[in-house]
Write an enzyme that holds these catalytic residues in place. Sequence first.
Site, PDB file in Angstrom:
ATOM      1  N   LYS A 114       0.812  -1.213   0.000  1.00  0.00           N
ATOM      2  CA  LYS A 114       0.000   0.000   0.000  1.00  0.00           C
ATOM      3  C   LYS A 114       0.847   1.266   0.000  1.00  0.00           C
ATOM      4  CE  LYS A 114      -4.268  -1.879   1.782  1.00  0.00           C
ATOM      5  NZ  LYS A 114      -5.391  -1.762   2.692  1.00  0.00           N
ATOM      6  N   LYS A 196      -5.117 -10.140  -6.321  1.00  0.00           N
ATOM      7  CA  LYS A 196      -6.353 -10.517  -5.609  1.00  0.00           C
ATOM      8  C   LYS A 196      -7.463  -9.499  -5.890  1.00  0.00           C
ATOM      9  CE  LYS A 196      -5.582  -8.044  -1.427  1.00  0.00           C
ATOM     10  NZ  LYS A 196      -5.144  -7.810  -0.121  1.00  0.00           N
ATOM     11  N   LYS A 199     -10.750  -3.905  -3.084  1.00  0.00           N
ATOM     12  CA  LYS A 199     -11.609  -2.720  -3.109  1.00  0.00           C
ATOM     13  C   LYS A 199     -10.903  -1.565  -3.794  1.00  0.00           C
ATOM     14  CE  LYS A 199     -13.931  -3.492   1.306  1.00  0.00           C
ATOM     15  NZ  LYS A 199     -13.014  -3.850   2.392  1.00  0.00           N
TER      16      LYS A 199
HETATM   17  P1  TYM Z   1     -10.519  -5.886   4.292  1.00  0.00           P
HETATM   18  O1  TYM Z   1     -11.569  -4.856   4.544  1.00  0.00           O
HETATM   19  O2  TYM Z   1      -9.504  -5.610   3.220  1.00  0.00           O
HETATM   20  O3  TYM Z   1     -11.186  -7.276   3.955  1.00  0.00           O
HETATM   21  C1  TYM Z   1     -12.208  -7.858   4.772  1.00  0.00           C
HETATM   22  C2  TYM Z   1     -12.060  -9.362   4.748  1.00  0.00           C
HETATM   23  O4  TYM Z   1     -12.139  -9.853   3.394  1.00  0.00           O
HETATM   24  C3  TYM Z   1     -11.024 -10.699   3.127  1.00  0.00           C
HETATM   25  N1  TYM Z   1     -10.657 -10.534   1.712  1.00  0.00           N
HETATM   26  C4  TYM Z   1     -10.600 -11.535   0.826  1.00  0.00           C
HETATM   27  N2  TYM Z   1     -10.835 -12.859   0.928  1.00  0.00           N
HETATM   28  C5  TYM Z   1     -10.709 -13.615  -0.185  1.00  0.00           C
HETATM   29  N3  TYM Z   1     -10.337 -13.099  -1.401  1.00  0.00           N
HETATM   30  C6  TYM Z   1     -10.081 -11.788  -1.546  1.00  0.00           C
HETATM   31  N4  TYM Z   1      -9.731 -11.289  -2.728  1.00  0.00           N
HETATM   32  C7  TYM Z   1     -10.209 -10.932  -0.409  1.00  0.00           C
HETATM   33  N5  TYM Z   1     -10.034  -9.604  -0.207  1.00  0.00           N
HETATM   34  C8  TYM Z   1     -10.305  -9.378   1.093  1.00  0.00           C
HETATM   35  C9  TYM Z   1      -9.921 -10.206   4.047  1.00  0.00           C
HETATM   36  O5  TYM Z   1      -8.942 -11.210   4.267  1.00  0.00           O
HETATM   37  C10 TYM Z   1     -10.707  -9.857   5.293  1.00  0.00           C
HETATM   38  O6  TYM Z   1     -10.909 -11.011   6.085  1.00  0.00           O
HETATM   39  N6  TYM Z   1      -7.222  -5.244   7.992  1.00  0.00           N
HETATM   40  C11 TYM Z   1      -8.485  -5.851   7.633  1.00  0.00           C
HETATM   41  C12 TYM Z   1      -9.637  -5.426   8.529  1.00  0.00           C
HETATM   42  C13 TYM Z   1      -9.419  -5.640   9.982  1.00  0.00           C
HETATM   43  C14 TYM Z   1      -9.467  -6.872  10.676  1.00  0.00           C
HETATM   44  C15 TYM Z   1      -9.245  -6.547  12.033  1.00  0.00           C
HETATM   45  C16 TYM Z   1      -9.662  -8.191  10.283  1.00  0.00           C
HETATM   46  C17 TYM Z   1      -9.185  -4.646  10.893  1.00  0.00           C
HETATM   47  N7  TYM Z   1      -9.060  -5.192  12.119  1.00  0.00           N
HETATM   48  C18 TYM Z   1      -9.188  -7.541  13.021  1.00  0.00           C
HETATM   49  C19 TYM Z   1      -9.629  -9.175  11.268  1.00  0.00           C
HETATM   50  C20 TYM Z   1      -9.378  -8.845  12.610  1.00  0.00           C
HETATM   51  C21 TYM Z   1      -8.820  -5.457   6.217  1.00  0.00           C
HETATM   52  O7  TYM Z   1      -8.357  -4.461   5.708  1.00  0.00           O
HETATM   53  O8  TYM Z   1      -9.765  -6.258   5.639  1.00  0.00           O
END
Ligand code: TYM
Length: 332
Positions: A114, A196, A199
């Site tokens: 990022k 992957k 967003k």
């Molecule tokens: P975020 O918002 O990017 O994504 C949310 C969840 O979706 C999963 N994910 C995917 N799974 C499969 N294929 C993909 N292409 C894909 N893109 C995203 C992510 O693995 C995630 O589970 N840092 C985290 C948010 C967060 C969090 C936490 C998660 C903040 N605090 C504590 C768990 C525990 C994030 O940016 O997820």
Amino acid sequence: MTEAQRIFSGIQPTGYIHLGNYLGAVRRWVDQQSEFDSFFCIVDLHAMTLPWDPKELQERSVATGAMLLACGIDPTQATLYLQSHVPAHSELAWVLSCIARMGELRRMVQFKEKSKGETESVGVGLFTYPVLQAADVLLYRAHGVPVGEDQRQHVELMRDIATRFNSQLGEVFVLPEAWIPAAGARIMSLDDPSSKMSKSANRPNSAILLEDKPEVIAKKIRSAVTDSGREVTASPDKPAVTNLLTIYSVLAGESIAAVQERFVGKGYGDLKVALADVVVAALSPLRERYEELMADPAETARLLAIGAARASEVAATTMADVRRAAGLVPPA
Ligand code: TYM
């Protein structure tokens, strides 16, 4: 009866929830919420780590809540709330930032991706982001963290931080485990199977959004890249077709082998038509519920406030232990 194990997971309200988020995380939260004491957090503070538009953040935070409810998160079973409504997340993040080490944060792959090499000019928050994420989970002493593959390293880091805190200051935290699904943990972009689904890709045909209408879903799948060859089979030299088969398999609840069987003697075009039907059938009810919920955002905001009140109670208990262990004088 033993107390249910606790799980915690989060999602950023940046942009729109896509099929990768759904298959890697949200869909499983819905399945797990009746079995575990579940905390699902819309991490609005994490959404500030790259430049953001305040109006959009505000709108997307409630809309993300509405979409999670539409997906089937049940606020009578799970605690669903906005991260900024529970200030203990930020407070614990500060304490843990005094335990975490520069070197371990520098190794985080997401920071490298990022920051795009601009490590001197990005915000400090992007660097300390995984510490806030550690605070999110450790605050609730969660055992399981249901996430997609890209979050594995962040969960390992929170275990390291928790272990160091516990050994230096006293046993306060539970060591959480990443719960990563066997299938669907890394859904790839439709237009580039080497990256992957994300967003932030900013390419309209790369991701299927949960709120996409049927014709938009069909068009995106029609324009998905495919591989050379003709047979509909999953293999390392066919990353694009493997991705389409994976999506089909997880949504239809059939093994990859069973899905391949359906397409013997058929081509990529047939797979795309059938996949569009499977995705539309899975997502249409969610989109319809979402549209209903978005007609009354105040109701979603009310449900999120109830979640925040419950989360605050649990967080306060942990913070009292953290303060005691760290030597901070409790308020008289
Ligand atoms: P975020 O918002 O990017 O994504 C949310 C969840 O979706 C999963 N994910 C995917 N799974 C499969 N294929 C993909 N292409 C894909 N893109 C995203 C992510 O693995 C995630 O589970 N840092 C985290 C948010 C967060 C969090 C936490 C998660 C903040 N605090 C504590 C768990 C525990 C994030 O940016 O997820």
